[in-house]
Design an enzyme around this catalytic site. Structure first.
Site, PDB file in Angstrom:
ATOM      1  N   LYS A   1      32.994 -57.688  36.759  1.00 55.20           N
ATOM      2  CA  LYS A   1      34.077 -57.436  37.711  1.00 55.20           C
ATOM      3  C   LYS A   1      34.733 -58.726  38.182  1.00 55.20           C
ATOM      4  O   LYS A   1      35.935 -58.758  38.422  1.00 55.20           O
ATOM      5  CB  LYS A   1      33.576 -56.634  38.920  1.00 55.20           C
ATOM      6  CG  LYS A   1      33.355 -55.157  38.609  1.00 55.20           C
ATOM      7  CD  LYS A   1      33.329 -54.326  39.880  1.00 55.20           C
ATOM      8  CE  LYS A   1      33.028 -52.878  39.589  1.00 55.20           C
ATOM      9  NZ  LYS A   1      32.787 -52.087  40.813  1.00 55.20           N
TER      10      LYS A   1
ATOM     11  N   LYS B   1      32.695 -46.640  27.421  1.00 53.25           N
ATOM     12  CA  LYS B   1      32.421 -45.497  28.293  1.00 53.25           C
ATOM     13  C   LYS B   1      33.715 -44.944  28.901  1.00 53.25           C
ATOM     14  O   LYS B   1      34.664 -45.696  29.125  1.00 53.25           O
ATOM     15  CB  LYS B   1      31.390 -45.950  29.341  1.00 53.25           C
ATOM     16  CG  LYS B   1      31.723 -45.724  30.777  1.00 53.25           C
ATOM     17  CD  LYS B   1      30.551 -46.069  31.696  1.00 53.25           C
ATOM     18  CE  LYS B   1      31.035 -45.873  33.131  1.00 53.25           C
ATOM     19  NZ  LYS B   1      30.151 -46.195  34.192  1.00 53.25           N
TER      20      LYS B   1
ATOM     21  N   LYS C   1      37.195 -44.485  35.030  1.00 54.17           N
ATOM     22  CA  LYS C   1      38.387 -44.325  35.851  1.00 54.17           C
ATOM     23  C   LYS C   1      39.310 -45.524  35.721  1.00 54.17           C
ATOM     24  O   LYS C   1      40.507 -45.429  35.915  1.00 54.17           O
ATOM     25  CB  LYS C   1      37.984 -44.235  37.336  1.00 54.17           C
ATOM     26  CG  LYS C   1      37.326 -42.941  37.716  1.00 54.17           C
ATOM     27  CD  LYS C   1      37.067 -42.923  39.217  1.00 54.17           C
ATOM     28  CE  LYS C   1      35.799 -42.188  39.526  1.00 54.17           C
ATOM     29  NZ  LYS C   1      35.390 -42.214  40.910  1.00 54.17           N
TER      30      LYS C   1
END
Ligand code: TRP
Length: 334
Positions: A116, A198, A201
């Site tokens: 991140k 994967k 969102k």
């Protein structure tokens, strides 16, 4: 809460306008089932979500929608404790204490932090770094026995276990050391546009993720466009990520085994299969979408549910926090 049952805690972030089919199959769908055998505590982890930039009005809207969606997916706010993380102050308070039992080096090794912080280079904030400590506080505040998580959260759970053990080692047995609860099937639903990744969102390609609240046409369109390999047989096989993903989704939603699915589509091509998966998923999601929309029209009912949820959550965690404060040496407040 029934004292003979083990306690489950899990959390989901309220980002985006809805959960993905991956969140649903891998997590939320099972959360409902677990209510039969466990005391369940489920949280919309809004505190975690602000570790990346959010638009306040959208966060508020998405949070409420996520709460309604948990109920629409079968989580019963009477049987389980369902609440917003920010409504129970104990999470943040315990998180502070636990951060003093967590090493800088441990947090530096978290792969999610590394990913991140590489992705949001303009906002590598301290919250992003201490995110796993807050997650440990979520879990330990309830002395949860089991924590349903996706594989991507395993490292965070391992850290929570280490923090619990370290605290116990210093202050005597206190926290329950939680175990991961990873569902066997469908834990890894992949993106429809890049089945090596994967379903997420945050995927930039909106066709990669199916959302629980997508309407029928959108669901079918996304499945029709799903990337598959050059083969043509509906057979689960190593390396055929695209078709494997579709077979998994179809099997989980229909409750059929992989073999049954293969047999059902024997001799039929990818095109026909994709359409069948799309229709099946859309039909499965339709009642959830309807329930969600009627819940969203009853804001008063939702408010009663989350207010009550927060009160029940707080009554469990305040006991934990009071004992923790005593153990670390703070003067009693009362
Ligand atoms: N970090 C989790 C995720 O992104 C969400 C989460 C926060 C969580 N606190 C938790 C999951 C506690 C399980 C238990 O998926």
């Amino acid at each position: 809460m029934n004292n003979e049952k083990k306690l489950i805690f899990s959390g989901i972030q309220p980002t985006g306008n809805s959960f993905t089919l991956g969140n649903y199959i891998g997590a939320v769908r099972n959360w409902g089932t677990l209510q039969n055998d466990y005391n369940c505590v489920y949280s919309i982890v809004d505190l975690h979500s602000i570790t990346v930039k959010q638009v306040p009005a959208e966060l508020r809207k998405n949070s409420l929608s996520a709460y309604a969606l948990l109920i629409a997916c079968g989580i019963d706010p009477q049987r389980s404790v369902v609440f917003f993380q920010s409504h129970n102050k104990c999470h943040a308070e315990l998180s502070w204490v636990l951060s003093c039992y967590t090493q800088f080096g441990e947090l530096s090794r978290m792969t999610q932090f590394k990913d991140k912080s590489a992705k949001h280079t303009d906002n590598v904030n301290a919250g992003l770094f201490t995110y796993p400590v807050l997650m440990a506080a979520d879990i330990l505040a309830y002395n949860a026995d089991l924590v349903p998580i996706g594989v991507d959260q395993k490292q965070h759970l391992e850290l929570a276990r280490n923090i619990a053990q370290r605290f116990n080692h210093t202050h005597g047995e206190f926290f329950t050391v939680p175990e991961a609860y990873i569902p066997k099937v469908g834990q890894k639903i992949k993106s429809l546009t890049d089945p090596t990744k994967k379903m997420s969102k945050s995927d930039e390609n909106q066709n990669g993720s199916v959302y629980v609240l997508d309407d029928k046409d959108t669901v079918i369109r996304k499945f029709k466009k799903a990337v598959t390999d050059s083969g043509s047989e509906v057979k689960y096989a190593d390396g055929k990520d695209g078709i494997n993903n579709l077979i998994t989704i179809y099997s989980v939603i229909t409750g059929k085994s992989i073999q049954e699915t293969e047999r059902e589509f024997d001799g039929k091509g990818y095109g026909e299969f994709k359409l069948a998966v799309g229709e099946t998923v859309a039909d499965h999601l339709a009642p959830i979408r309807e329930k969600h929309s009627s819940l969203m029209e009853d804001k008063q009912y939702l408010k009663e549910c989350y207010t009550e949820g927060a009160a029940r959550a707080m009554s469990i965690t305040q006991k934990t926090l009071t004992k923790v404060y005593r153990k670390v040496g703070f003067v009693d407040a009362r």
